[in-house]
Each structure stands twice: as C-alpha cells, then as structure tokens.
Design a protein around this motif. Sequence first.
Motif, PDB file in Angstrom:
ATOM      1  N   GLY A 115       0.815  -1.208   0.000  1.00  0.00           N
ATOM      2  CA  GLY A 115       0.000   0.000   0.000  1.00  0.00           C
ATOM      3  C   GLY A 115       0.847   1.255   0.000  1.00  0.00           C
ATOM      4  N   ALA A 116       0.196   2.409   0.153  1.00  0.00           N
ATOM      5  CA  ALA A 116       0.896   3.687   0.121  1.00  0.00           C
ATOM      6  C   ALA A 116       1.937   3.809   1.226  1.00  0.00           C
ATOM      7  N   ASP A 117       1.703   3.112   2.352  1.00  0.00           N
ATOM      8  CA  ASP A 117       2.657   3.131   3.462  1.00  0.00           C
ATOM      9  C   ASP A 117       3.737   2.061   3.307  1.00  0.00           C
ATOM     10  N   ASN A 118       3.744   1.374   2.176  1.00  0.00           N
ATOM     11  CA  ASN A 118       4.685   0.304   1.840  1.00  0.00           C
ATOM     12  C   ASN A 118       4.555  -0.915   2.744  1.00  0.00           C
ATOM     13  N   GLN A 119       3.411  -1.037   3.409  1.00  0.00           N
ATOM     14  CA  GLN A 119       3.135  -2.274   4.122  1.00  0.00           C
ATOM     15  C   GLN A 119       2.397  -3.231   3.184  1.00  0.00           C
ATOM     16  N   VAL A 120       2.504  -4.511   3.461  1.00  0.00           N
ATOM     17  CA  VAL A 120       1.872  -5.508   2.600  1.00  0.00           C
ATOM     18  C   VAL A 120       0.367  -5.493   2.837  1.00  0.00           C
ATOM     19  N   GLN A 121      -0.389  -5.391   1.751  1.00  0.00           N
ATOM     20  CA  GLN A 121      -1.845  -5.380   1.832  1.00  0.00           C
ATOM     21  C   GLN A 121      -2.462  -6.705   1.414  1.00  0.00           C
TER      22      GLN A 121
END
Length: 541
Positions: free
Chosen positions: A258-264
């Motif tokens: 996602g935009a926060d670079n966490q895995v979605q």
Amino acid sequence: MSDASKSLSADVVIVGAGTAGGAAAVKLLAQGLSVLMLEAGGPLDQAELVSNYRAGAYKNNHMAPYPMQPWAPHPNFIPHDNGYLIQKGPAPYTAQYIRGVGGTTWHWAGQAWRLIPNDMRLQSLYGIATDWPISYEELEPFYLEAEREMGVSGGGPLAGGDYGSPRSAPYPMDVLPLSYGFERLRQRYDSLDLKVVPGPQARNSTVYDNRPACCGNNNCMPVCPIGAQYNGSMSVRRAQKLGLHLVPNAVVFKIETGADNQVQAVHFIDQHKQVHRVTGKHFLLTANAMETVKILLMSTDARNPNGVANATDQVGRNLMDHPASAAEYIADEPLYLGRGPMCPGSINNTRDGDFRGERSAIRIDVHNDNPTRYLTEKYVAQGYYGNELNDKIKHDAERFVLLKSMFEMLPDPENRIVLSGQKDAWGIPKMEVHYRFPEYVHKGYDVCRDLFEQAVRATGGTQAKYSDRGTYTNSQHITGTLRMGSDPNTSVCNKLAQAHDHKNLFFGGTGVMPTASTVNSTLTGVSLSLLAADSIIKAAA
C-alpha cells in the motif's frame, strides 16, 4: 464483496504449506489468530506415494513418486534435467524439492540436528562470515517447540546427551538405537577419534503423536510408508483441526503493498489460470528458500522497483547448501547395513575448532542405504552374471559401507538466485542460479579425504571409491537467501524474522539462516519459523 471473496482474508496469511508453515500455523491458531495458508501444489496422499515408488522405475530418484503439476513444477534431474532451474554459475546447484502440501519433508532423511552455539558466532570466534543477530540461547526455546511439534528422538550416552547443543529439556523421545553394523563401525572408527553417534531424528522411536515407531523399512527417502517419520503435512492437518483455511493449488506470484509500503495482499493464480487476491494483517512467507525469493523478486511496484523486501538488493543472495563428498568401500567383515533409518548416525566431532578460520568444518554421515540394487547394476555392467553375480552381490552387500561428508559453505553474496527470462507453463518466471565453491570448501575436502582413507584402512576396506576434489553433490539444504541480520544493507530481515522494509511481512524456514553450519537445516528453519510466529503474535497483541 461476495462471501467467497470475504473468505480470502485472515489475520495471518501464510505462503507455503511445508513444515515451517505448518508449525507456525499451529502456534498462531492456538493464540486465537485466524490463518489462511496458500500452497502452490496440491494435497499428497501417502498410500498413492508409496504405490508410485513401488511401481516406479527410478528408485534412485527421490522425486519420482511425487506428481508434478503444470502450475507448480519442481526441479528434477533424473533421468534428465527438466530445465526448471537455469544454471548460470561455474558449479551446478541441483536442488530438488516438492511443491505440495507437506513440502520436501515428505522425502527427507529425517535428521533433526540443532546448530551448536559456535555456529552462530563465526565472525567473533574465527574472523569469517558473519555472526547471527540472535544468540543460541535466544533460539533454544524455539528449538524445543520445533522438536515437540515434529517428534524428535535423540540424545543418549553415546551423544553426550546433547550433541554439543545445550538443551533446557529432554528430547521428546529416546534416541533410536544403532544397528549391529553401526555399532561395529563405531567401535572400529573409535581408534581414529572419529566418534559415530546415533543422530537426532524426526522419527518415532516409540508411539508419538498417534504415529507408530519406526519399523526399519529403509526407504525414508523417498517416502516413509507407515508415517513413523515426520513430514510437514502432519502439522498442516493439525492446524486444519484448529481452524486453518488451506488453499492448495494456489501459485502466489505477487505481493501487493500500500501507500505506506506495508503488505496489503498477495495474489495467486490457480490450476484453472484464475487470479485471486488474498488480504491480511500480517504475512508470513514459508515457501522454500528459492520459491520465496522468486515471489519477492516478481513483486515489483513503484515503491519497490527491485521487488518486495529488496530495497538493498539482498533478496536471493548468500545462497548456501552443504556440498557433499563420498567414499564407498567393502569392509573386511559383514555389517548387514540396510535396515532402519537411511541416515541413523554420524561422525559428529569434526564440526568445530579453530580450523574454521581457514577451512570448512565437516560432518560425516554413515549411511544405511540398502546397497543391493546399486551393486547389482554395477556388477552387471562389469560383466558378472549367474552364480558368480549372485555370490558377489551377497558377499559385498553384507560388507558395503557408504560415508558422505557435509562441508560448511560460507555466505557469498555472488551465490544467488535471480529471475530468468524463461517462463513456465503458467507464465511464472523460472529462476537462474549463480553458484560457486570457494577454496574454503576445497580445503575441507582435503582433510575429509584423509579421514575417509583412514576409515577405510581401519576396517580393512577394499574397492574404495572417492568423490573427486571440487566435484560435490548437493544436499538439498537450501539456505541463506533471506538472511537475518542487523544491517539492512547485508540482510533481508531482522532478528524478529521481520522484513527490514515492511513491518507486517515475516519469513520462516531455512532461507533466514545467516550461516549454514554442517548439519541438516530443517530443524533450524522450523525453529526460525516459530520465532517469526512469536513475533507476529506479539505484533498482533
């Protein structure tokens, strides 16, 4: 959103239904977290596998009983290389593994060694390689969990109780006893200070986990016919009883951030070439240390142009295994090897010392394979027939000895896996393997060759045959491609098995190991997966 779509979500999404994923799922579910598991291959039936082996022509190919699906191909080298792994290095990396529920522990030897503490401190003690970011003492509780989950028999007076790996509790079961032939070899090698010990085995010495004790069939590789030997499907089934949602025939090809670079989410393609999206809060990759690399490198986006978890180009690097050399000979007395586990004991006192600063450490397996077929094919090719052939097979099979060494391979960033331009039938890239052996291993071979020759002389051996220097077989212990470390510039994940680049992405299995030691890596890989599960449980609290 449809009900079917809603079902493709969980607190934790696990990719890979082998022993590392299965053990982690059991632990996560026991803490009340929902778990969804994706496996590229399908379910495997023990009775069918035994039948495949019985009817198969290639008894020396441990992959032969295992069906290969077009959407989940696996590497195979007998009777010929199927081209799944593209070899690009000066040395071949002939890894073979199973893509199916339970993973490659369906056909492993069952050896369940721990590292010794010094294996995790090579830089501090010997000035080579790297230190682990965790200590042996920190890993030890997870070793205990793994041994209980898998059902490991071990210890005893001959092993000094712990094989040099300190323990906080006994093994789940007593060690399997050595056979007559092993006892004779132990006695005769003892004069050389080569100490044969019965090794720790993920194999029952008594009834455990509703599984029978080993009855000595001697075809642990490619499949234990009675289930005395542990395989990863046993943990997966246990997890299913706790509520695991298992999705087989699901080939993961993309990790979405996602935009926060966490895995979605992760995306998979099924056997009908339909694409699905799976969401979760935490993601644990426990596919083997090659297939996980492939998934990460395929998962490019604007935030991760080199692939997920690969900001510093470390994914796929530091590939290790245990290069192996062998000696075979005919001893001067009948030993009657070939009943019981195929690798029940080892020479274990050559694993550590100051020499590790200069050359590879060594562990030597004393094999227990039934040699009758091998010797028959060998002597027929040499022109023996009739009674002379029968007499020679009988005499030599009773006295046949096979020793196989495992050398310590150090991490080398140029030993690596990258994506190939070639693709499989489902459009998934194949892998290129770049691999080479250092002088460090060759120097270990020189010492081992001398030990082999001493062992042959000590038992009156004849017809001795040795592997050549620089020509080593692969031990199928894929290690190091996702290594744990404190510095993101030289590692993929931290001491929690958490990706440096993504706080909700974790890794389990043998790829996390920073160094390889000389012992079979499965137990350590499962222990690291349980450590990752522990990290997820704490993050979810």
